[in-house]
Design a protein around this motif. Structure first.
Motif, PDB file in Angstrom:
ATOM      1  N   ARG A   1       0.841  -1.207   0.000  1.00 17.75           N
ATOM      2  CA  ARG A   1       0.000   0.000   0.000  1.00 17.75           C
ATOM      3  C   ARG A   1       0.876   1.257   0.000  1.00 17.75           C
ATOM      4  NH1 ARG A   1      -3.012  -0.854   5.295  1.00 17.75           N
ATOM      5  NH2 ARG A   1      -1.043  -1.873   5.740  1.00 17.75           N
ATOM      6  N   HIS A   2       0.458   2.267  -0.743  1.00 26.29           N
ATOM      7  CA  HIS A   2       1.181   3.536  -0.821  1.00 26.29           C
ATOM      8  C   HIS A   2       0.455   4.560   0.057  1.00 26.29           C
ATOM      9  CE1 HIS A   2       3.933   2.723  -4.368  1.00 26.29           C
ATOM     10  NE2 HIS A   2       3.206   1.646  -4.287  1.00 26.29           N
ATOM     11  N   ILE A   3       0.647   4.442   1.364  1.00 24.72           N
ATOM     12  CA  ILE A   3      -0.145   5.289   2.263  1.00 24.72           C
ATOM     13  C   ILE A   3       0.402   6.706   2.376  1.00 24.72           C
ATOM     14  CG2 ILE A   3      -0.959   3.322   3.603  1.00 24.72           C
ATOM     15  CD1 ILE A   3       1.003   4.157   5.807  1.00 24.72           C
ATOM     16  N   LYS A   4       1.594   6.973   1.827  1.00 24.31           N
ATOM     17  CA  LYS A   4       2.071   8.358   1.836  1.00 24.31           C
ATOM     18  C   LYS A   4       1.166   9.227   0.964  1.00 24.31           C
ATOM     19  CE  LYS A   4       5.372   8.172  -2.020  1.00 24.31           C
ATOM     20  NZ  LYS A   4       6.779   8.433  -2.428  1.00 24.31           N
ATOM     21  N   GLU A   5       0.411   8.580   0.066  1.00 19.84           N
ATOM     22  CA  GLU A   5      -0.560   9.302  -0.751  1.00 19.84           C
ATOM     23  C   GLU A   5      -1.939   9.324  -0.097  1.00 19.84           C
ATOM     24  OE1 GLU A   5       0.600  10.782  -3.195  1.00 19.84           O
ATOM     25  OE2 GLU A   5       2.248   9.683  -4.105  1.00 19.84           O
ATOM     26  N   THR A   6      -2.009   8.876   1.137  1.00 22.75           N
ATOM     27  CA  THR A   6      -3.205   8.669   1.972  1.00 22.75           C
ATOM     28  C   THR A   6      -3.839   7.317   1.632  1.00 22.75           C
ATOM     29  OG1 THR A   6      -4.987   9.635   0.638  1.00 22.75           O
ATOM     30  CG2 THR A   6      -3.665  11.153   1.988  1.00 22.75           C
ATOM     31  N   ILE A   7      -4.443   6.699   2.635  1.00 21.75           N
ATOM     32  CA  ILE A   7      -5.073   5.387   2.453  1.00 21.75           C
ATOM     33  C   ILE A   7      -6.221   5.485   1.454  1.00 21.75           C
ATOM     34  CG2 ILE A   7      -6.453   3.615   3.612  1.00 21.75           C
ATOM     35  CD1 ILE A   7      -4.703   3.999   6.074  1.00 21.75           C
TER      36      ILE A   7
END
Length: 325
Positions: free
Chosen positions: A188-194
């Motif tokens: 998951r790329h959570i730096k872009e928000t979940i």
């Protein structure tokens, strides 16, 4: 039953040890590629470094397939080091000419590998990309340059499919027998928000589905679904709670080879993993007769595997022989 297992239908590919593979894309392309390398498959792993967005992946594959592209016009210098907007930061140099030479050499290597490959694995990380404000071009890497130089954008499935179709036609020209396997990275790329990660992964998944409907030799492997639905527990994640653990990777690997490789390869992986365990064995008493017997037995097993599967075991044999007394 306390879980919903993802069943991956047999693909009919029945690949073997002699089938070459190329992987490209996000860090999950490294995982699968490295697993294949460890099991003696001739595989080129992520030749341009980690590339997350599908438009950049398609651009690099088009260039490797022979489409002219002037990388020199897409270089940038930062703190005395030259980088390429279209490649990972591992491609860098104080010399502009040296960087261009690196890129050309890697393009040539990738072109040769694609022409010989039976399977191309493309692992897509995110549909969120960054465009260079001065040109509007999608970049693979911002190389820690000021954020004001870029605009974040969500790629549409139509935009991604258009890039893929251009690339696909070139690939089939240099290797008509090549099969393409698409995966969506389970990381998951959570730096872009979940929330945006969910949107991004949805775009990628829709695009993969559409492409498999359009092309008979474009397949989809559900690594994303296996991680999120089958392994629905944080014990299968590393400490960052984003990347799969080794246990999860091994589970996905077993699903992968069961779907795309033949029974002989599955048997080979079991035999070869015994060799790998033997290589990591550290004896308390290396000179003991028991350990020396263990080494001689391991060498004999290597010789048998070499003859049976037509592989080279010289590197592994050298490690065992170095311990013989």
């Amino acid at each position: 039953m306390f879980r919903t297992e993802v069943q991956v239908a047999p693909s009919g590919l029945a690949l073997g040890l002699q089938d070459n593979v190329v992987t490209i894309g996000s860090c999950f392309a490294d995982v699968i590629g490295t697993k294949l390398q460890q099991h003696k498959v001739d595989v080129l792993v992520n030749p341009f470094g980690t590339i997350f967005n599908p438009v950049s992946v398609s651009l690099l594959l088009k260039a490797a397939s022979g489409q002219p592209y002037d990388f020199e016009q897409h270089l940038v210098q930062n703190n005395g080091i030259w980088y390429a907007y279209d490649l990972h930061s591992s491609f860098s140099s104080p010399s502009k000419d040296d960087l261009i030479a690196q890129i050309q050499q890697r393009l040539q290597t990738t072109s040769e590998a694609l022409q010989q490959a039976s399977l191309l694995i493309i692992t897509l990380g995110t549909a969120l990309a960054y465009k260079l404000n001065t040109t509007g071009a999608v970049v693979a890497n911002c190389h820690k340059l000021p954020s004001k130089n870029f605009t974040r954008t969500l790629l549409s499935s139509e935009e991604i499919i258009l890039a893929f179709e251009d690339m696909y036609s070139l690939l089939k020209m240099i290797n008509p027998q090549l099969r393409v396997l698409l995966t969506v990275s389970p990381v998951r790329h959570i730096k872009e928000t979940i929330e945006m990660n969910s949107v991004s992964k949805s775009v990628l998944r829709v695009m993969c589905h559409q492409l498999t409907q359009l092309h008979e030799d474009v397949l989809y492997f559900p690594a994303y679904e296996i991680m999120l639905d089958d392994l629905r527990d944080y014990r299968f994640y590393k400490h960052d709670m984003l990347h799969p653990t080794e246990t999860a990777e091994d589970y996905i690997w077993q699903k992968f080879i069961a779907a795309y490789y033949d029974k002989e390869f599955s048997q080979f992986t079991q035999d070869w993993e015994k060799v790998q365990r033997a290589l990591t064995h550290r004896a308390f008493h290396p000179a003991s007769e028991a350990h020396q017997t263990f080494l001689r037995r391991a060498l004999k097993q290597l010789q048998q595997l070499e003859q049976k599967y037509k592989i080279s075991t010289a590197a592994e044999a050298a490690q065992f022989k170095a311990q013989l007394q």
